[in-house]
Design an enzyme around this catalytic site. Structure first.
Site, PDB file in Angstrom:
ATOM      1  N   HIS A 227       1.102  -1.584  -0.168  1.00  0.00           N
ATOM      2  CA  HIS A 227      -0.261  -0.114   0.126  1.00  0.00           C
ATOM      3  C   HIS A 227       0.859   1.372   0.322  1.00  0.00           C
ATOM      4  O   HIS A 227       1.828   1.541   1.010  1.00  0.00           O
ATOM      5  CB  HIS A 227      -0.701  -0.132   1.463  1.00  0.00           C
ATOM      6  CG  HIS A 227      -1.661   1.345   1.778  1.00  0.00           C
ATOM      7  ND1 HIS A 227      -3.068   1.211   0.794  1.00  0.00           N
ATOM      8  CD2 HIS A 227      -1.798   2.320   1.938  1.00  0.00           C
ATOM      9  CE1 HIS A 227      -3.051   1.691   1.540  1.00  0.00           C
ATOM     10  NE2 HIS A 227      -2.762   3.109   1.911  1.00  0.00           N
ATOM     11  N   HIS A 324       8.077  14.804 -33.312  1.00  0.00           N
ATOM     12  CA  HIS A 324       7.394  14.041 -32.942  1.00  0.00           C
ATOM     13  C   HIS A 324       5.937  12.958 -33.198  1.00  0.00           C
ATOM     14  O   HIS A 324       5.934  12.345 -34.136  1.00  0.00           O
ATOM     15  CB  HIS A 324       6.233  14.280 -31.326  1.00  0.00           C
ATOM     16  CG  HIS A 324       7.396  13.849 -30.108  1.00  0.00           C
ATOM     17  ND1 HIS A 324       7.279  13.354 -28.994  1.00  0.00           N
ATOM     18  CD2 HIS A 324       9.020  14.281 -29.752  1.00  0.00           C
ATOM     19  CE1 HIS A 324       8.278  13.714 -28.183  1.00  0.00           C
ATOM     20  NE2 HIS A 324       9.048  14.544 -28.858  1.00  0.00           N
TER      21      HIS A 324
END
Lengths: 426, 426
Positions: A227, A324
């Site tokens: 956790h 890109h």
């Protein structure tokens, strides 16, 4: 009620985990790694209820539980029935739904709470007690002998009722290592299903997590749950490192909501694990439902999904720089590690700005069915960049510009001798 | 123009880094770790401009550059002057401001771009070329021999102009390791100031980062810069792992804005490093100005600061569960690894909900100057929980309830025999 083999007590991580290397993971199999064999304990209805804005009425809790079950999480964790009368009734109501996911509730390591919880019809109890010197001094004031004795009593009681039980320390990374290993070994010996490590304050980092989990893996034979709070940005990375070290269960919440800025988010965790083993993750979770679940929870707690949220944030699949955009249009894998369509999302290549490149513009020209050669496209790209240097253009404005250029060219001659040889950088 | 010692080429990581262990770091010094000795290359004005929404006019760029300089970042990186005429003029304008931070611009590894960039007055150039097979095939199509030759020409040219130069690969984690080490060693030999590793697609995980950086640390003597995208939630953790392995410079942007869902966020990175070495981080950065800088950038790109943003998100210092609230009131370190006041923020302990505990309520009773004994506080806490089980109460409603209880008690007798022995769980 019988736990499936993957979560059975005493199965040992090494027995089942045959790590098949992925393109982006380690080259050779690590037989303790559980990157390819883990379960999610979804805690939106427990940790998430500790988020500042969260108040879930029964109807909302049921809607969230059903959505998570449909998504495919293995466990759903609920607020303690000892917190309030309504919390108790909600445990009963959700336990009765007959979901595929196991229903857990999260209680203090205390007989009073355990007695209430075992009567609600849930499949298991997650018990927790603070083991750090901080918590022992400033929260409950108990010593390790007392804590261990109490843990054994509570775990035995829950087991005697035939329920699954996890014993977790709290603030594990500020607890004494020897204290931790002692208490984990003690509860492992009496047959606890899982032990839990919790970075309650969000101070842990991945290499530290790896070391602690791997040490613990050699000490207990039960499953290991982790956790992680996200105060310092390691909520997802710590979960991944824990699985690499042999942890078996990871706690998540939708959008990461929880105490303070929350814990490992379900969506971001899925993104990480998808990269590690796409087939495994897509085989067990309905990833295309993430967005709906996030919207459901965001509405319930009155927040906006962050602009940069993993997978579903509105810019997660937007490509802008010319270089890109060019590569993405040639092959999406160049700049995308996540396939948007696997998450029910779509890609967007932005072109109306000064970082644009002619390859991306050319793609749009084709989409519009216009006929322009490369020199034409370079010329119109230069026009776009010049205009966008003053303010960005939206797609309609870009389209108008492209259509006008095309029209003008058909009508007469166009000045097109431009120099842009290649895409712009960035 | 002369780089300060910490960034000098060839200084070697091991020479300067004396890692003084922190409470939450490794117990023994690691002489290659740069967790206590790093620089930030702040890229909001480059990577950040690739964020879908970003369009910075000159005035905004200058405001952001000044704010970052005042905050204390060591470097500010700007969009390539080859991208557009305005981008070029903006490089000149910002280089002329006379900031303490060094001004860099980010260009393709290409003589055309380098020639434009060296004339803008910036302190250094960050050059980049794609080295992964993906990028070589689908973006620029060049082989490693060609790339290396070009890199050497460009690096030598920039050095001949007396400027600082970094050579970076792109998509480093999908590049061939031997190719990478070859090209880094080649540019290191000719005196490059930094080599750069970039997780352009956001696929890397911390242990992988640690291994690559530590390998590289043994191959080059220059500084090592790292750039991490956050697609799979490891942007901050990877930066931390890189520093542990001996990297010297980390790229950030305000709120993490950048291509897709962005890179390592400045604020989150500061949170992480503060936990590793609070004195060092507070000594070099004005952390209390983070919120203003984030608001400035959020306004400029028209986004909301996410609810769960590191440090400045509105819930980052909100405590809710009873057991947390009790311990926080005894000693904030129990559930807080970051001191809110160090960041100009304040703590909020929420009490008007069903997870509340009587210790938090007692604290409010004291704040209001009311006189109630513990049994009274437990009784009124039970009332709050009962009401809040229907809907959460705001602080005014809680205060009214507390005052009325106090008033009623003074007037006559009150039923106060409640059982709640301790705080509620969670």
């Amino acid at each position: 009620m019988t736990p499936p083999p993957a979560q059975q007590n005493g199965n040992g991580a090494a027995v089942e985990s045959i790590h098949t290397p992925s393109a982006y993971g380690p080259k050779y199999a690590d037989f303790l790694s559980r990157v390819d064999n883990f379960s999610i304990i979804e805690s939106t209805l427990r940790e998430g209820e500790q988020f500042a804005n969260a108040f879930f009425d029964t109807e909302t809790k049921i809607a969230i539980a059903k959505a998570l079950d449909d998504f495919g999480v293995e466990y759903i964790e609920l607020t303690s029935p000892a917190a309030s009368e309504q919390s108790r009734q909600d445990c009963e109501a959700i336990a009765k739904l007959g979901l595929k996911a196991k229903i857990l509730t999260h209680v203090r390591c205390h007989m009073d709470d355990a007695r209430i919880a075992v009567e609600t019809g849930v499949d298991g109890l997650d018990v927790v007690i603070g083991t750090s010197s901080f918590l022992r001094e400033f929260s409950h004031g108990k010593d390790m002998t007392y804590i261990t004795k109490q843990a054994i009593e509570v775990v035995n009681f829950i087991k005697s009722k035939g329920l699954e039980v996890r014993f977790s320390s709290e603030d594990s990374f500020r607890s004494d290592l020897v204290d931790l290993l002692n208490i984990y070994r003690a509860v492992d010996k009496i047959g606890v299903n899982r032990v839990g490590i919790a970075d309650t304050v969000g101070c842990a980092n991945p290499r530290q997590v790896y070391e602690l989990v791997r040490t613990l893996r050699g000490v207990v034979s039960c499953d290991i749950e982790c956790h992680f709070h996200d105060d310092t940005g390691c909520g997802i990375a710590n979960a991944y490192a824990a699985l690499e070290a042999g942890a078996t269960h990871i706690d998540t919440s939708v959008l990461g909501i929880g105490e303070r800025n929350g814990i490992t988010p379900l969506g971001g965790f899925c993104a990480r694990m998808y990269v590690a083993n796409k087939e495994y993750v897509m085989g067990k979770y309905k990833l295309h439902k993430l967005r709906d679940i996030e919207n459901l929870v965001a509405d319930a707690v009155q927040i906006q999904v962050p602009f940069n949220n993993y997978i579903t944030g509105y810019c997660a699949f937007t490509h802008k720089a010319g270089i890109h955009a060019k590569a993405i249009l040639n092959n999406p894998s160049t700049y995308e590690i996540l396939k948007p369509e696997d998450f029910g999302m779509t890609r967007y290549v932005s072109i109306g700005h000064r970082l644009t490149g002619w390859n991306a513009v050319k793609n749009r020209v084709h989409q519009l069915g216009l006929k322009l050669n490369d020199d034409d496209v370079k010329a119109v790209t230069a026009q776009i960049k010049e205009l966008a240097d003053i303010r960005p253009l939206n797609i309609d404005e870009v389209d108008t510009l492209l259509r006008k250029f095309h029209e003008d060219k058909k009508v007469g001659q166009e000045s097109a001798a431009m120099s842009a040889d290649d895409d712009e950088p960035n």
